[in-house]
Design a protein around this motif. Structure first.
Motif, mmCIF file in Angstrom:
data_model
loop_
_atom_site.group_PDB
_atom_site.id
_atom_site.type_symbol
_atom_site.label_atom_id
_atom_site.label_comp_id
_atom_site.label_asym_id
_atom_site.label_seq_id
_atom_site.Cartn_x
_atom_site.Cartn_y
_atom_site.Cartn_z
ATOM 1 N N ILE A 14 0.826 -1.212 0.000
ATOM 2 C CA ILE A 14 0.000 0.000 0.000
ATOM 3 C C ILE A 14 0.858 1.260 0.000
ATOM 4 N N ASP A 15 1.998 1.229 0.727
ATOM 5 C CA ASP A 15 2.825 2.432 0.822
ATOM 6 C C ASP A 15 3.703 2.653 -0.409
ATOM 7 N N GLU A 16 3.662 1.734 -1.397
ATOM 8 C CA GLU A 16 4.446 1.892 -2.618
ATOM 9 C C GLU A 16 3.582 2.039 -3.863
ATOM 10 N N ALA A 17 2.353 1.550 -3.832
ATOM 11 C CA ALA A 17 1.499 1.553 -5.020
ATOM 12 C C ALA A 17 1.074 2.970 -5.388
ATOM 13 N N THR A 39 14.675 -0.203 -7.706
ATOM 14 C CA THR A 39 14.079 -1.494 -7.377
ATOM 15 C C THR A 39 14.594 -1.956 -6.027
ATOM 16 N N HIS A 40 13.975 -2.986 -5.512
ATOM 17 C CA HIS A 40 14.486 -3.610 -4.298
ATOM 18 C C HIS A 40 15.556 -4.630 -4.677
ATOM 19 N N GLU A 41 16.410 -4.936 -3.737
ATOM 20 C CA GLU A 41 17.578 -5.763 -4.024
ATOM 21 C C GLU A 41 17.204 -7.149 -4.547
ATOM 22 N N ASN A 42 16.063 -7.687 -4.114
ATOM 23 C CA ASN A 42 15.693 -9.043 -4.519
ATOM 24 C C ASN A 42 15.316 -9.144 -6.000
ATOM 25 N N LYS A 68 22.787 2.213 -4.213
ATOM 26 C CA LYS A 68 21.656 2.632 -3.388
ATOM 27 C C LYS A 68 21.146 3.996 -3.820
ATOM 28 N N SER A 69 19.820 4.119 -3.890
ATOM 29 C CA SER A 69 19.188 5.353 -4.342
ATOM 30 C C SER A 69 18.889 6.274 -3.160
ATOM 31 N N SER A 70 18.829 7.558 -3.470
ATOM 32 C CA SER A 70 18.475 8.547 -2.443
ATOM 33 C C SER A 70 16.964 8.624 -2.236
ATOM 34 N N ALA A 114 8.749 1.382 3.089
ATOM 35 C CA ALA A 114 9.590 0.965 4.206
ATOM 36 C C ALA A 114 10.947 0.419 3.779
ATOM 37 N N LEU A 115 11.046 -0.169 2.581
ATOM 38 C CA LEU A 115 12.282 -0.834 2.161
ATOM 39 C C LEU A 115 13.187 0.107 1.369
ATOM 40 N N PRO A 116 14.510 -0.115 1.430
ATOM 41 C CA PRO A 116 15.438 0.722 0.661
ATOM 42 C C PRO A 116 15.338 0.423 -0.836
ATOM 43 N N TRP A 117 15.686 1.419 -1.652
ATOM 44 C CA TRP A 117 15.647 1.294 -3.101
ATOM 45 C C TRP A 117 17.060 1.379 -3.674
ATOM 46 N N TYR A 118 17.247 0.693 -4.796
ATOM 47 C CA TYR A 118 18.540 0.696 -5.476
ATOM 48 C C TYR A 118 18.325 1.077 -6.936
#
Length: 345
Positions: free
Chosen positions: A30-33, A137-140, A155-157, A162-166
């Protein structure tokens, strides 16, 4: 599940925005869509960057995945570059690559992304200013995007959810267009020609050519030209080197013992009629038989010959060689080449 062969790629129409939004909300937390307003903005302002994957159905088509982007002059993804669309910019900023949950694990997403890249590259070659595709994207999911040709940046700024982005990217054209030239470029090394090489080549080119004898010069005909195969009982091979029959050529076509003498059905050559100055006699019309040098297992057995392009039927080249790509062998007309007596040495 969708059959990959029934997937159609098309730019997303406004009436499909609702279906795309459902796939987005099923695919992201929900927090990314994204929301409906964001989708409507992307489709109306950058519709040529919103590509859908549709499953062909008897009564129409069903949207099963999409890729959407906007443009930015920035060379890296930021909150600002992802929140606006700047037409005629150089960076394609991918917001989402998503496939319906019921259609996953069938490479629809990967094929969709590759089709998207293909279209962008074609547009770039057609004059649009695209230089790169950027995404986070996420690391996976790193391996997924690497399969499509993206490289890992780091790694992106951007903070979104909640998850970090790359960040990952794909640069169009040569990578050198993205890298500043060195202030001290090293000159290309000059390759030195070994001493005496030119003299050796000139001596070789001026050496006397071997003299070929035509088939008619042998009183015993075929029996004078063949000898028993070294390992195949009952088979006969060429006793001498076979040379190109053209005047002033004399290059070796086959070394001694390479061609096996066989009698096989004649074929229809292309072109059907020989030129008036041809050194070759006409072949009998099929299904009559004639004699051939059978060359196996590949054309690499020839010494010095050029092949015409692969075809699905026989074609004759300048030395009278019939090429049969469907059978994987080469057959040379028995009387097409001259014979060098010295070839048995």
């Amino acid at each position: 599940m969708a059959d990959a062969s029934k997937i159609i790629y098309d730019w997303l129409a406004s009436e499909d925005i609702a279906a795309a939004l459902i796939i987005e909300q099923q695919g992201y937390p929900i927090d990314e869509a994204a929301n409906l307003e964001a989708f409507e903005y992307r489709q109306s302002n950058a519709g040529d960057l919103f590509l859908g994957a549709y499953l062909a159905q008897p009564k129409g088509r069903e949207l099963v995945g999409y890729v959407c982007s906007t443009l930015s002059p920035s060379e890296s993804l930021t909150h600002e570059s992802m929140s606006t669309h700047v037409p005629s910019s150089t960076s394609v900023c991918v917001h989402s690559v998503c496939v319906s949950p019921t259609q996953r694990r069938r490479k629809i997403g990967l094929n969709l992304l590759r089709e998207y890249i293909r279209r962008l590259e074609a547009a770039q070659k057609g004059g649009l200013p695209y230089k790169r595709i950027l995404l986070i994207t996420h690391e996976n999911l790193r391996q997924f995007y690497e399969q499509a040709g993206f490289e890992w940046v780091g790694k992106s700024s951007v903070v979104h959810g909640a998850l970090p982005w790359y960040e990952m990217r794909k640069v169009f054209g040569s990578p050198e267009t993205e890298i500043a030239p060195s202030s001290n470029p090293e000159p290309n090394p000059v390759q030195q020609v070994p001493a005496g090489i030119w003299d050796a080549l000139q001596r070789a080119s001026s050496a006397p050519r071997p003299t070929a004898l035509p088939f008619s010069a042998f009183p015993g005909g075929t029996l004078d030209l063949v000898e028993p195969h070294s390992s195949k009982l009952g088979a006969s091979v060429n006793k001498y080197d076979l040379l190109c029959p053209r005047i002033k050529c004399g290059s070796i076509i086959l070394k001694r013992g390479v061609g096996q003498w066989v009698e096989r059905a004649s074929v229809q050559m292309e072109p059907g009629s020989l030129p008036s100055d041809s050194i070759l006699a006409a072949l009998p019309a099929p299904p009559e038989t004639c004699q051939w040098w059978l060359i196996t297992p590949s054309p690499m057995e020839f010494e010095n010959i050029g092949f015409s392009r692969p075809v699905q039927h026989l074609q004759q080249n300048s030395t009278g060689v019939a090429e049969d790509e469907t059978l994987g062998l080469r057959r040379m007309r028995f009387g097409a080449a001259g014979v060098e007596r010295g070839g048995q040495q």
